[in-house]
Design a protein around this motif. Structure first.
Motif, PDB file in Angstrom:
ATOM      1  N   GLY A  15       0.872  -1.256   0.191  1.00 19.57           N
ATOM      2  CA  GLY A  15      -0.162   0.033  -0.074  1.00 19.57           C
ATOM      3  C   GLY A  15       0.804   1.148  -0.041  1.00 19.57           C
ATOM      4  O   GLY A  15       0.855   2.184   0.873  1.00 19.57           O
ATOM      5  N   THR A  16       1.511   1.637  -1.073  1.00 19.52           N
ATOM      6  CA  THR A  16       2.259   2.641  -1.181  1.00 19.52           C
ATOM      7  C   THR A  16       1.697   3.855  -1.465  1.00 19.52           C
ATOM      8  O   THR A  16       2.310   5.101  -1.177  1.00 19.52           O
ATOM      9  N   ASP A  17       0.427   4.011  -1.678  1.00 21.54           N
ATOM     10  CA  ASP A  17      -0.225   5.157  -1.745  1.00 21.54           C
ATOM     11  C   ASP A  17      -1.090   5.398  -0.392  1.00 21.54           C
ATOM     12  O   ASP A  17      -1.958   6.568  -0.462  1.00 21.54           O
ATOM     13  N   ASN A  18      -0.745   4.608   0.713  1.00 22.31           N
ATOM     14  CA  ASN A  18      -1.591   5.057   1.952  1.00 22.31           C
ATOM     15  C   ASN A  18      -1.179   6.224   2.543  1.00 22.31           C
ATOM     16  O   ASN A  18       0.156   6.692   2.766  1.00 22.31           O
ATOM     17  N   LEU A  31      11.638   3.663  -3.318  1.00 21.79           N
ATOM     18  CA  LEU A  31      11.491   5.145  -2.765  1.00 21.79           C
ATOM     19  C   LEU A  31      10.422   5.632  -3.777  1.00 21.79           C
ATOM     20  O   LEU A  31       9.378   6.439  -3.340  1.00 21.79           O
ATOM     21  N   LYS A  32      10.641   5.496  -4.870  1.00 21.44           N
ATOM     22  CA  LYS A  32       9.829   6.361  -6.211  1.00 21.44           C
ATOM     23  C   LYS A  32       8.546   5.716  -6.155  1.00 21.44           C
ATOM     24  O   LYS A  32       7.186   6.498  -6.442  1.00 21.44           O
ATOM     25  N   GLN A  33       8.135   4.514  -5.456  1.00 22.17           N
ATOM     26  CA  GLN A  33       6.817   4.005  -5.550  1.00 22.17           C
ATOM     27  C   GLN A  33       5.920   4.526  -4.413  1.00 22.17           C
ATOM     28  O   GLN A  33       4.641   4.525  -4.576  1.00 22.17           O
ATOM     29  N   TYR A  34       6.472   5.180  -3.698  1.00 24.97           N
ATOM     30  CA  TYR A  34       5.945   5.920  -2.627  1.00 24.97           C
ATOM     31  C   TYR A  34       5.530   7.480  -2.803  1.00 24.97           C
ATOM     32  O   TYR A  34       5.131   8.263  -2.049  1.00 24.97           O
ATOM     33  N   ARG A  35       5.815   7.985  -3.970  1.00 27.42           N
ATOM     34  CA  ARG A  35       5.806   9.184  -4.578  1.00 27.42           C
ATOM     35  C   ARG A  35       4.428   9.722  -4.429  1.00 27.42           C
ATOM     36  O   ARG A  35       4.020  10.930  -4.095  1.00 27.42           O
ATOM     37  N   HIS A  36       3.257   8.928  -4.408  1.00 27.97           N
ATOM     38  CA  HIS A  36       1.912   9.368  -4.395  1.00 27.97           C
ATOM     39  C   HIS A  36       1.231   9.462  -3.175  1.00 27.97           C
ATOM     40  O   HIS A  36       0.114   9.738  -2.749  1.00 27.97           O
ATOM     41  N   SER A  37       2.064   9.123  -2.060  1.00 28.04           N
ATOM     42  CA  SER A  37       1.586   9.390  -0.490  1.00 28.04           C
ATOM     43  C   SER A  37       2.480  10.763   0.142  1.00 28.04           C
ATOM     44  O   SER A  37       3.652  10.729  -0.030  1.00 28.04           O
ATOM     45  N   ALA A  38       1.596  11.302   0.885  1.00 28.08           N
ATOM     46  CA  ALA A  38       2.287  12.265   1.468  1.00 28.08           C
ATOM     47  C   ALA A  38       2.844  11.996   2.754  1.00 28.08           C
ATOM     48  O   ALA A  38       3.334  12.931   3.685  1.00 28.08           O
ATOM     49  N   ALA A  39       2.645  10.704   3.285  1.00 27.31           N
ATOM     50  CA  ALA A  39       3.372  10.223   4.400  1.00 27.31           C
ATOM     51  C   ALA A  39       4.906  10.395   4.511  1.00 27.31           C
ATOM     52  O   ALA A  39       5.364  10.219   3.223  1.00 27.31           O
ATOM     53  N   VAL A  40       5.570  10.487   5.281  1.00 26.44           N
ATOM     54  CA  VAL A  40       7.005  10.659   5.523  1.00 26.44           C
ATOM     55  C   VAL A  40       7.617   9.283   4.974  1.00 26.44           C
ATOM     56  O   VAL A  40       7.307   8.177   5.483  1.00 26.44           O
TER      57      VAL A  40
END
Length: 266
Positions: A193-196, A222-231
């Motif tokens: 859930g990288t967009d969580n 790291l790039k997979q998490y770019r759509h989440s504002a979480a740290v």
């Protein structure tokens, strides 16, 4: 903010026993946390016992490992901080994406679905398993030479050999077959859930000389998490290999994790 006594769940990776976390467990306990380092499903209490009877490990897939740790989390007094190495780091990412942890530190975590780079060094590290399709249902050990390439390439031959003799155990082949097909399977267990947006903070640590999980894999993660504002933070140990959680320099990695957790309020 986490309170004193926050549980920390350490999750090891393929080919290492849970007891390899012992120095980290002591350090985190001294820092006021409540550390837990349980093994994978089917793993015995000691290295020797696991080597003597690896049958319960054989056939364990990634979802089995995730479910095993999720069940452990359900018994804890509070949601834990997750600290994982290699496949254990990927388990930590999956659990964090499911909101089963308050924060996660991953060290040389294996690929998640969506990560495309597949370096030759990674293929060579996985070859002892992937060379035989029957290994999907077996537990497979690394020889000292294979361990040296996959884990101990930045160490002296003596230190690599000592770590292999002390901590290496057979590992289930199934997760390696699953991760190799992750980007071709719509229902891959390695989908995270990288967009969580509401998950806890995540620190991705890479070893710049890692053969098993080269830095390019962690950078792509790291790039997979770019759509989440979480740290989501990234740190690199440029001269370290896959053994960085268990070799002579483990304390530097552990201290970085502790410092980062403190900055995040944990």
């Amino acid at each position: 903010m986490a309170t004193p006594g926050t549980p920390v769940l350490f999750i090891h990776g393929l080919w290492l026993h849970a007891a390899s976390w012992a120095p980290w467990v002591d350090l985190f306990a001294d820092a006021g946390y409540r550390p837990h380092a349980p093994g994978w499903p089917g793993e015995s209490d000691t290295v020797e016992q696991t080597r003597a009877n690896a049958d319960p490990i054989a056939g364990q897939g990634f979802d089995d490992i995730v479910d095993h740790y999720a069940a452990i989390i359900a018994t804890l007094e509070a949601p834990p901080i997750l600290v994982g190495h290699s496949f254990g780091g990927t388990v930590a990412e999956k659990l964090l994406g499911l909101d089963l942890g308050v924060a996660a530190v991953t060290v040389d975590a294996a690929q998640i679905k969506g990560v495309l780079p597949l370096p030759l060094a990674t293929l060579r590290s996985a070859f002892p398993v992937l060379k035989n399709p029957a290994n999907r249902h077996r537990a497979v050990s690394l020889t000292a030479e294979q361990f040296r390439y996959s884990f101990g390439n930045t160490l002296t031959p003596e230190e690599s050999g000592e770590l292999h003799a002390r901590w290496s155990i057979p590992g289930p082949g199934k997760p390696l077959f699953e991760v190799s097909a992750a980007n071709f399977s719509p229902h891959s267990p390695f989908k995270v859930g990288t967009d969580n947006e509401t998950r806890g903070p995540l620190l991705l640590i890479a070893g710049g000389q890692d053969h098993t999980v080269p830095e390019v894999i962690t950078e792509a993660t790291l790039k997979q998490y770019r759509h989440s504002a979480a740290v989501t933070d990234f740190e690199e140990f440029a001269d370290r290999g896959h053994s960085l959680t268990i070799d002579h320099g483990w304390r530097e990695v552990a201290d970085l994790a502790l410092s980062w957790l403190k900055k995040q309020g944990h």
